[in-house]
Design an enzyme around this catalytic site. Structure first.
Site, PDB file in Angstrom:
ATOM      1  CG  ASP A   9      -2.546   1.471  -1.209  1.00 11.92           C
ATOM      2  OD1 ASP A   9      -3.168   2.281  -1.930  1.00 11.92           O
ATOM      3  OD2 ASP A   9      -2.180   0.343  -1.600  1.00 11.92           O
ATOM      4  CG  MET A  10      -8.257   1.885   0.064  1.00  9.73           C
ATOM      5  SD  MET A  10      -8.945   1.105   1.552  1.00  9.73           S
ATOM      6  CE  MET A  10     -10.500   0.497   0.899  1.00  9.73           C
ATOM      7  CG  ASP A  11      -7.188  -1.207  -5.247  1.00  8.43           C
ATOM      8  OD1 ASP A  11      -8.127  -1.923  -4.883  1.00  8.43           O
ATOM      9  OD2 ASP A  11      -7.338  -0.160  -5.900  1.00  8.43           O
ATOM     10  N   GLY A  45      -4.969   5.896  -4.498  1.00  9.76           N
ATOM     11  CA  GLY A  45      -5.040   6.521  -5.815  1.00  9.76           C
ATOM     12  C   GLY A  45      -6.441   6.537  -6.370  1.00  9.76           C
ATOM     13  CE  LYS A 192      -1.749   6.371  -2.426  1.00  3.39           C
ATOM     14  NZ  LYS A 192      -1.782   4.916  -2.160  1.00  3.39           N
ATOM     15  CG  ASP A 215       0.346  -2.567  -2.859  1.00  7.79           C
ATOM     16  OD1 ASP A 215      -0.335  -1.527  -2.686  1.00  7.79           O
ATOM     17  OD2 ASP A 215       0.220  -3.304  -3.852  1.00  7.79           O
ATOM     18  CG  ASN A 218       0.184   4.650  -5.717  1.00  5.92           C
ATOM     19  OD1 ASN A 218       0.634   3.542  -5.417  1.00  5.92           O
ATOM     20  ND2 ASN A 218      -1.110   4.887  -5.763  1.00  5.92           N
TER      21      ASN A 218
END
Length: 271
Positions: A9-11, A45, A192, A215, A218
């Site tokens: 995941d990114m953020d 997302g 995902k 984190d 989603n």
């Protein structure tokens, strides 16, 4: 058992709160991943066009599960596009417009769309996450393929609004908490984990050969599916329970620390 895929995941996970990552350290790791035959997947997302901006030199080498699984791209090639039926799109819009506490972003393949009359603050925040964003008078007659809706809302209202949306439109779209004052409405089953599964089938990779990091709400399906799943130190308890392990904070390069362990075959990855 060798690891064959790492999904991030990114953020709040791969990126620090300042939306940065240690590029020099990661690029050295990426070259080692290549040498060991490990695929790298960005599962977020966020909009595809925004995600590739973080990896300009690798965008045609790696894979992206963008829009919470609505759009999957591998080495520049489309693998999967979710698509909300036009009647369902209109039903969702009609309901959301009855709620004055929600700002709506309709997420399509060509662009994201939000309303001109929204505040400058919302437009500024949305522009950070949607590199292609159009301001429209209404959501009528937009010619695009829509994957999901992004909803901007007060953080303290999210549990109540998420529950209300689930009751109102849960059969059409599923509300998931992405963190940072946002709820995404996704097509049921198009998340995902589904995007990762499509890539795993493409490459003949089993769940137990996958490492995933997340984190937020989603990320839960992805964390449950992956053989080695890591919730970040900054993840809430619900997300932590979905994962098998914990990683350090996103602000302390927690993902990169675990990738080092993967590359060295350290526990829990010892073969």
């Amino acid at each position: 058992m060798a690891i064959k895929l790492i999904a991030v995941d990114m953020d709040g996970t791969f990126l620090s709160d300042q939306k940065t990552y240690n590029r020099e350290r990661f690029m050295a790791q990426y070259r080692q991943m290549q040498a060991q035959g490990i695929r790298f997947v960005v599962a977020s997302g966020n909009q595809y066009y925004q995600l590739i901006s973080f990896f300009p030199e690798l965008a045609d080498e790696i894979s992206f599960v963008a829009e919470n699984g609505g759009w999957v791209v591998s080495e520049g090639e489309d693998v999967f596009n979710g698509e909300l039926a036009k009647d369902d799109f209109q039903t969702i819009v009609d309901h959301l417009l009855t709620r004055t506490d929600i700002d709506i972003i309709a997420c399509g393949k060509n662009s994201a769309y939000t309303l001109k009359h929204y505040s400058d603050e919302l437009k500024s925040v949305a522009s950070m996450y949607y590199h292609r964003l159009e301001f429209v008078d209404n959501f009528n007659n937009i010619n695009d393929v829509f994957f999901k809706f992004g909803l901007n809302i007060s953080e303290k209202q999210i549990p109540q609004v998420q529950s209300a949306l689930h009751d109102a439109i849960g059969d059409i779209m599923v509300p998931v908490h992405t963190g940072y004052g946002s709820i995404d409405l996704i097509i049921p089953g198009v998340h995902k984990a589904n995007g990762l599964r499509l890539l795993q089938q493409r490459w003949n990779i089993r769940d137990e050969e996958v490492v995933a990091f997340g984190d937020g709400g989603n990320d839960i399906e992805m964390l449950r599916q992956a053989g080695f799943s890591f919730a970040m130190a900054n993840a809430n308890d619900t997300v932590a329970r979905a994962a098998k392990y914990r990683a350090g904070s996103n602000n302390e390069e927690g993902v990169l620390d675990i990738i080092d362990r993967v590359l060295k075959n350290d526990a829990p990855f010892t073969q």
